[in-house]
Design a protein around this motif. Structure first.
Motif: not given
Length: 424
Positions: A90-99, A118-127, A163-167
């Motif tokens: 999760r940490k590395r994915a966030l770094e990659l999405v941003q970088k 997936g939802p975590y990255l969407h919430r943080k970055t909108g991706v 449901p949390k993953a696919v929301k």
């Protein structure tokens, strides 16, 4: 070129079957305008044996990012690598999405828990993100109805987490529609906001071509004067009923099958257990063990499987009482240039493809209600197959019937879905 981050905890040199899904998507996506960035777990944290020959098939310029994971404890409490590496991924994915300015995040499951990134990255970055169902997540196992059992907890947890993953998913895909149909039924709001699509596993001709360079040799069995079949891969849960009917038929017609061998490879209870027999007990029950039926339970490297398919005289394919069996799984048999003998549910799309292409002969039965069709049908089919095998010409197969199931064509479907989501 648009960028897609594929989060796949297992990747070559992992030898798990699911790695080929991500491997072949990543290999062909650049042809369709998408550059893949692979995020995986370092092989030091894998439990399975490594396959460095498979690793050699990866494009040399492929971008692969690796994370650490928590090691498996003794006693083994948590084995799922998606859990052991969840926070690192999760940490590395966030770094990659941003970088890397990632345009889309794609998460094949299992491991099911990784989909929650997936939802975590969407919430943080909108991706935008999508989930690929290699296996259904919410699934009723035998024993799921036993209160507080392991399967009971797994089912309850899946119903709560999915449901949390696919929301907020923008794309839901699967090996077949049936793999994600339940997701739509349980989460009807997705119909208005999500793109859906099915892509079977694709076959890759280049994998077979690469065998010559590696100079691999078969080692599980030796060629002899018998007609040798190979079945390679895990057994489907509902394939045992038709298999038992086949063994029962072979046992009752031993003269017909006196010069035949069926070799089952990688069919064990777990990937790494050479003693985890699934086929042997049934074969012993009908007096076929080590005369007609042989089993090698432990999963062997992917390219080793291809070598054994090419060393065999024919390929044996077995479906189940459920129709979820696609032509892509027969494609390896076609690429090995061996005739195929198949027993499949009549609703499987593989039935028509095999028949129309001339790649093999099929006994089609109507699910659980049609199991009584198997004994008589298998004897008749096998008599026909002897002549078919002797006159078989691999160059005469109608390859157009399999074009939809090549890795490149399957990836083209994914690319169209990604373009549709990216354009919204």
């Amino acid at each position: 070129m648009k960028k897609i981050l594929i989060i796949t905890p297992h990747y070559p040199p992992s030898n798990l079957a699911a790695v080929h899904r991500s491997r072949l998507f990543a290999q062909h996506l650049p042809l369709f305008g998408w550059k893949p960035v692979l995020l995986t777990v370092h092989e030091d944290y894998y439990e399975e044996e490594l396959d460095w020959n498979l690793h050699k098939l990866l494009p040399s310029d492929q971008q692969i990012e690796k994370t650490a994971a928590y090691k498996v404890t003794k006693p083994r409490i948590v084995g799922d690598i998606g859990l052991r590496a969840f926070f690192q991924l999760r940490k590395r994915a966030l770094e990659l999405v941003q970088k890397e300015k990632i345009d889309f995040v794609y998460i094949p499951i299992p491991s099911f828990y990784v989909s929650l990134i997936g939802p975590y990255l969407h919430r943080k970055t909108g991706v935008k993100y999508g989930i690929d169902y290699i296996d259904p997540w919410v699934h009723v196992f035998p024993g799921s109805d036993q209160l507080f059992s392991r399967h009971w907890f797994s089912t309850k947890l899946a119903k709560w987490l999915e449901p949390k993953a696919v929301k907020n998913a923008a794309l839901i895909t699967g090996v077949a529609e049936g793999y994600y149909q339940g997701v739509i039924e349980r989460n009807p709001h997705l119909k208005q906001r999500c793109v859906f699509g099915a892509m079977p596993y694709g076959g890759e001709a280049a994998d077979h071509a690469g065998l010559k360079q590696l100079n691999l040799k078969p080692y599980l069995f030796e060629a002899n004067n018998k007609l040798q079949f190979v079945y390679a891969g895990a057994m489907l849960p509902k394939a045992y009923a038709p298999l038992e009917e086949i063994f029962k038929t072979v046992s009752a017609n031993k003269e017909l099958f006196a010069d035949v061998e069926f070799h089952f490879i990688g069919t064990g209870k777990t990937p790494n257990d050479p003693q985890g027999y699934n086929i042997k007990p049934i074969a012993e029950r009908y007096g076929l063990w080590q005369s007609v039926v042989f089993e090698y339970p432990k999963r062997i490297p992917y390219l080793d499987v291809l070598i054994h398919l090419e060393a065999a005289d024919a390929v044996f394919i077995l479906g189940s009482t459920e129709p979820h069996y696609t032509p892509s799984k027969t494609y390896q048999g076609v690429l090995s240039k061996k005739p195929i003998l198949a027993v499949l549910h009549s609703a499987s799309t593989a039935v028509d493809v095999l028949r129309k292409s001339g790649a093999g002969l099929v006994l089609a039965f109507n699910g659980e209600e049609g199991l009584d069709q198997v004994p008589t049908g298998f004897v008749s089919l096998f008599n026909q197959f002897r002549a078919f095998q002797q006159n078989f010409n691999a160059n005469a197969i109608d390859q157009t019937a399999f074009e939809l199931y090549s890795a490149k064509s399957v990836t083209a479907v994914l690319a169209r879905l990604l373009d549709a989501v990216h354009g919204n």
